[in-house]
Each structure stands twice: as C-alpha cells, then as structure tokens.
Design a protein around this motif. Structure first.
Motif, PDB file in Angstrom:
ATOM      1  N   GLU A 200      36.801  35.564  41.628  1.00  0.00           N
ATOM      2  CA  GLU A 200      36.713  36.534  42.717  1.00  0.00           C
ATOM      3  C   GLU A 200      38.044  36.677  43.484  1.00  0.00           C
ATOM      4  OE1 GLU A 200      33.342  36.751  46.019  1.00  0.00           O
ATOM      5  OE2 GLU A 200      33.052  35.205  44.451  1.00  0.00           O
ATOM      6  N   ALA A 201      38.395  37.924  43.792  1.00  0.00           N
ATOM      7  CA  ALA A 201      39.600  38.152  44.618  1.00  0.00           C
ATOM      8  C   ALA A 201      39.224  38.164  46.091  1.00  0.00           C
ATOM      9  CB  ALA A 201      40.237  39.469  44.246  1.00  0.00           C
ATOM     10  N   VAL A 202      40.076  37.481  46.890  1.00  0.00           N
ATOM     11  CA  VAL A 202      39.817  37.410  48.341  1.00  0.00           C
ATOM     12  C   VAL A 202      41.085  37.904  49.070  1.00  0.00           C
ATOM     13  CG1 VAL A 202      39.464  35.834  50.266  1.00  0.00           C
ATOM     14  CG2 VAL A 202      38.181  35.514  48.154  1.00  0.00           C
ATOM     15  N   GLN A 203      40.870  38.769  50.089  1.00  0.00           N
ATOM     16  CA  GLN A 203      42.013  39.240  50.899  1.00  0.00           C
ATOM     17  C   GLN A 203      42.340  38.186  51.952  1.00  0.00           C
ATOM     18  OE1 GLN A 203      43.964  41.806  50.931  1.00  0.00           O
ATOM     19  NE2 GLN A 203      43.032  43.199  49.434  1.00  0.00           N
TER      20      GLN A 203
ATOM     21  N   VAL B  85      46.615  38.559  48.315  1.00  0.00           N
ATOM     22  CA  VAL B  85      45.329  38.441  47.607  1.00  0.00           C
ATOM     23  C   VAL B  85      45.283  37.056  46.965  1.00  0.00           C
ATOM     24  CG1 VAL B  85      43.815  39.462  45.886  1.00  0.00           C
ATOM     25  CG2 VAL B  85      45.455  40.885  47.126  1.00  0.00           C
ATOM     26  N   GLY B  86      44.178  36.364  47.166  1.00  0.00           N
ATOM     27  CA  GLY B  86      44.010  35.043  46.545  1.00  0.00           C
ATOM     28  C   GLY B  86      42.798  35.072  45.611  1.00  0.00           C
TER      29      GLY B  86
ATOM     30  N   ALA C  69      36.384  41.166  48.217  1.00  0.00           N
ATOM     31  CA  ALA C  69      36.960  42.376  47.631  1.00  0.00           C
ATOM     32  C   ALA C  69      36.260  43.619  48.165  1.00  0.00           C
ATOM     33  CB  ALA C  69      36.844  42.330  46.116  1.00  0.00           C
ATOM     34  N   ASP C  70      34.971  43.493  48.461  1.00  0.00           N
ATOM     35  CA  ASP C  70      34.228  44.663  48.962  1.00  0.00           C
ATOM     36  C   ASP C  70      34.397  44.852  50.466  1.00  0.00           C
ATOM     37  OD1 ASP C  70      32.880  42.508  49.894  1.00  0.00           O
ATOM     38  OD2 ASP C  70      30.978  42.955  48.896  1.00  0.00           O
ATOM     39  N   GLY C  71      35.202  44.037  51.091  1.00  0.00           N
ATOM     40  CA  GLY C  71      35.459  44.194  52.529  1.00  0.00           C
ATOM     41  C   GLY C  71      34.553  43.337  53.391  1.00  0.00           C
TER      42      GLY C  71
ATOM     43  N   ALA D 278      43.449  46.268  59.235  1.00  0.00           N
ATOM     44  CA  ALA D 278      42.902  46.149  57.878  1.00  0.00           C
ATOM     45  C   ALA D 278      44.022  45.703  56.954  1.00  0.00           C
ATOM     46  CB  ALA D 278      42.364  47.501  57.429  1.00  0.00           C
ATOM     47  N   PRO D 279      43.713  44.829  55.975  1.00  0.00           N
ATOM     48  CA  PRO D 279      44.770  44.332  55.090  1.00  0.00           C
ATOM     49  C   PRO D 279      45.453  45.484  54.349  1.00  0.00           C
ATOM     50  CG  PRO D 279      42.592  43.670  54.327  1.00  0.00           C
ATOM     51  CD  PRO D 279      42.386  44.280  55.657  1.00  0.00           C
TER      52      PRO D 279
END
Ligand SMILES: Nc1ncnc2c1ncn2[C@@H]1O[C@H](COP(=O)(O)OP(=O)(O)OP(=O)(O)O)[C@@H](O)[C@H]1O
Ligand SMILES: [Mg+2]
Length: 473
Positions: A149-152, A140-141, A91-93, A108-109
């Motif tokens: 936790e969110a993951v791009q 987003v998964g 999430a923080d890149g 970038a997503p």
C-alpha cells in the motif's frame, strides 16, 4: 533664531559614531545571515532524514491498518521533536495518522517525492503556520516489504528552536550594536577633544593678545601641519596690526609733540603780555604773532585730517579729464606773487597733455612740492615746473636749485612729521606733512613719487601718473 553651527568636536564625534554604527550593522547583518542560512540548512536536513526514517518504519509494518493500532515506532521517530507535525493519509485520501494538531491545517499533499526516489533538500518547501515560518516535505511511502500500500507522508515543522534562538540572538546583536555605538561616540568625543588640543592652545594664545602685547606670536614650528597655515596667517596679521598700531601711536605722539610747540609759544607770549598793562601797539603785535601760530596749528590739523581720511579710505577720487597745461598754468599764476616776494624765478613748461586725475588733489600735490621748492631756493634762484610723457606714463617734475637734501634724509622725507632741517620748524608752514600728503595722493592715483637730490645740487621731485591715468584719459 539662527541655529549655532555644531562644534567640530561634536561633528567629528557624531560622524565617528555614524561610521561605527554602520560598520557594526553591516558585520552584524552578515553574521546573522550566515548563521541563519546554516541553521535552516540543518533544519531541512533533519526533515529529509526524518522522512527517510518514516519510510523505513512504514516498510517494516505489516499493513496500513496497523498504524492506527500501534503508532509507537513513529512516535519514537518524532521523539523529542514536539515542533514536528506528521500526517499520514491512505492512497484514497483517508487519514491514517496525525501526530499533533498544527497551528494551521496542513495543505493537501502535493509534489510528493515518489517511492523510487530518496527525498533531498530540494524537495523541502515553505509552509506558513499560524505564527512565524515553517518548512514541510511531502513523500510517498510504501507499507510492507513487498511494496504494498502507498501512504502519503507529510512532515512539517514550525519554526525550530534553533531559529527562535537566532531571533533572540538578533535582538542581542542590536543591543550590542547600540551599546558599541554609544561607546564609540563617547570614545570619539574623547579622541577628538584630545586631537583638538593644539587648536585650544592657539585660542588661549590669541586670547592673551591685546594692544599692549601685540608682539606675541604663535609658535608655528611645533604645531601640527593643519594648524601651521592658520598660525602663519595669524602671525602675518599680527605683524600688520603691530605695524599699524605702532604707526598710529607714533602718529599721535608726533601730533601731540608738534602741537605743543605752537601752543607753548601762544601760552608764554600771552602770559608775558598779561603780566603788566600794555599799549595798543603791543597788543596788536601779540595778536599778529598769535595769528601766525594759530595758522600753523590749523594747517597741521587740516593736513593730519587729510592723511587720516586717506588712511581710512574715506577719500573718494574724483578723476576727470584734465588739460594738464592749463592746470599747471593756473598753479603757476597762484604762486607767481609768492615767488616775486621771495625773489625766486618761477618757470613753467606746460605742454598739451591730457591727464585723468582728481583736479583738487593734483593741485594740492603740486602746490606742496612748489612751496617746498620755493622755501629751499635762495634769493635769485629758480624753480621749474614741467610735464612730459614718458614710457611709464605722464611725469610731472618740480625742480629747484638750493641746498639739496642729504643722503641720510632722502629715504625719510616722505614720512609723516619728518623734517630734514629742524631749524625751520618754527616756520608757520612746516609740520613735515607736505610730502607725506604728496605720496598719499600719488598712491590714490596708482602713481608714484620719486626724488633726486644731493647736498648743493638741484633737487627734483617726480610725480609719475601710470598707464591707467593715460589710458583712461
Ligand atoms: N625742495 C627741497 N629742497 C630741500 N629740502 C626739501 C625740499 N623739499 C622737501 N625738503 C625736505 O623734506 C622735508 C619734508 O618736507 P615736507 O613738505 O614733508 O615737510 P615740511 O615742508 O617741512 O612741512 P609742511 O609741508 O607740512 O608744511 C622738509 O622738512 C625739508 O627738509
Ligand atoms: Mg612742505
């Protein structure tokens, strides 16, 4: 240099080929497009299903950290798909995973599918790798079952094998189209040549025609409709040619025949005279007789030349306004002496009329009629020359009493070299051309000549100058 026009065969074959190429191209383009649309559709479906699968794998993981340790389940999900590029970022890149190095860095997503929604075909976007084209899907998964936790997720794919195959298919298609077009041109050429066969037979027939075989005609009935009109026109032309050639050869034969008589007379008389010495008087008599034959020959040649000039349109009319009364009076004065000699009364009725005609030719036509009339009028008879205006135009009449003309001769007297009375052929002025010349002159004036006669009755010749002559006057 002037370019020769293409043959009809080649023209049709080329047109045929052009149509074939266009049709092939259109069908090829349509096939290619439908196939490409179907294949990209399937590619996009695959992207969507892969992303769904990745979401499920992420949910099964204990934590995002586990990813860096064991990426095997994800590698399995990608198995057999070396053209896929997967990138996972926190999430923080912070980058968590990058499955393979793409030919160009992934953007970038953006527009990522939120966690609460399943990805659809509408979420797939275009991506431009270094070579060819590509598609990508951002989503987003969540890692862990309880929604931690969110993951791009970014899944991209460079042009799939399917689409590469499709490109090759297009090349094959182009090759097939070229081949088909070449074949179509060749077949077109053969077909058109076959179709042109009747035309070639017409040409062969036409080739075989010459002046001695002018009676050949093209068979029109078994010819195709398109050629029938041409054949008919061609046959009509042959009819006219045959008629013309026949008349011409008849003309030449008649001329030769008619020149032979005076020439023979000249020859025989001269040879007889030379066979022994003669006195001056005898020579004088011979020359006088010869002179008459010469005159006859000259008269014949002059008349023949005149008719030939009319035939070849080499004679231009010189129409002018004529005072008909004065013209007829002039002709009368000229013939008066001859009439006196022949013991014939010559009467002229010259009214005040204007005629638009060629003075020389008018004089020639009337003189021909008058000399005929005087020749056929017995001593003590009368010849009349008159003119009047009728409904048809202006009419000149030459009439004489005398033997008249037999019914069987009437239709022929205007023909060249036709003489109704062969007994007179020895006369210095009888070649049978006089009336032919009268008719030719009237035709030149758009007029007509007519005759009324019967054996023993008065003979009347009418010269009718039509309305044009009157209107122009
Ligand atoms: N007035 C007439 N009466 C009787 N027969 C005529 C008369 N005019 C013409 N014919 C006949 O018509 C024929 C054709 O006439 P045409 O003037 O063409 O020839 P021609 O007088 O014989 O010769 P040319 O005029 O060439 O010297 C004559 O041979 C004659 O037999
Ligand atoms: Mg005559």
């Amino acid at each position: 240099m002037k370019r020769r026009p293409l043959s009809i065969t080649l023209r049709l074959a080329l047109l045929f080929a052009a149509v074939a190429v266009l049709a092939f191209l259109a069908v090829g383009a349509y096939l290619y497009q439908t196939l490409e649309r179907q294949m990209s559709h399937r590619d996009d479906l695959e992207l969507v299903s892969k992303v769904t699968q990745i979401r499920r794998i992420l949910a099964a993981l204990p934590s995002a950290r586990a990813l860096s340790g064991d990426a095997q389940p994800l590698a399995d999900a990608m198995f057999g798909h070396s053209d896929f590029v997967l990138r996972l970022t926190a999430a923080d890149g912070a980058p968590l995973l990058q499955s393979a190095a793409p030919s160009r860095p992934l953007p970038a997503p953006a527009n990522a599918v939120p966690t609460q929604r399943a990805p659809t075909l509408a979420d797939v976007r275009d991506w431009t790798p270094a070579l060819g084209s590509g598609r990508m899907l951002n989503a987003v998964g969540l890692v862990g079952h309880d929604g931690g936790e969110a993951v791009q997720i970014t899944l991209a794919r460079e042009q799939s094998d399917r689409l590469k195959i499709l490109r090759r298919y297009a090349a094959d298609l182009l090759f097939a189209i070229s081949f088909g077009a070449a074949l179509a041109t060749l077949l077109g050429f053969v077909i058109v040549r076959l179709g042109m066969r009747p035309l070639r037979s017409v040409v062969a027939k036409a080739d075989a025609i010459n002046t001695s075989r002018l009676n050949t005609r093209l068979s029109v009935d078994d010819a195709p409709v398109e050629l029938r009109e041409l054949g008919n026109a061609f046959n009509a032309m042959l009819d006219r040619l045959e008629d013309g050639v026949q008349r011409l050869s008849g003309f030449a034969a008649d001329l030769a025949h008619d020149m032979r008589t005076p020439l023979n007379t000249l020859m025989v008389e001269t040879q007889v005279a030379l066979s022994r010495p003669r006195c001056i008087e005898e020579y004088q008599a011979l020359l006088a007789s010869n002179s008459e034959e010469y005159e006859r020959l000259a008269h014949m040649i002059e008349n023949t030349l005149f008719l030939a000039r009319v035939d070849n349109a080499g004679l231009a009319l010189q129409r002018e306004r004529l005072d008909l009364g004065a013209e007829l009076q002039r002709i009368h004065d000229y013939f008066e002496v001859l009439a006196d000699e022949a013991g014939v009364t010559l009467r002229v009725d010259a009214p005040v009329l204007t005629l638009h005609a060629d003075a020389m030719l008018l004089q020639r036509a009337v003189s021909n009629l008058l000399s005929n009339a005087m020749r056929h009028t017995p001593r003590g008879g009368a010849v009349e020359l008159s003119a009047r205006r009728t409904g048809e135009g202006i009419e000149l009449v030459v009439s004489n009493e005398g033997s008249g003309i037999a019914a069987q001769d009437l239709p022929h007297i205007f023909e060249r070299y036709y003489r109704a009375d062969p007994a007179r052929t020895t006369s210095a002025h009888s070649a049978g051309l006089g009336l032919a010349i009268v008719r030719a002159i009237m035709v030149l004036h758009d007029g007509q000549v007519r005759v009324e006669s019967a054996p023993g009755a008065t003979t009347r010749f009418f010269l009718i100058f039509g309305d044009t002559a009157q209107r122009l006057a």
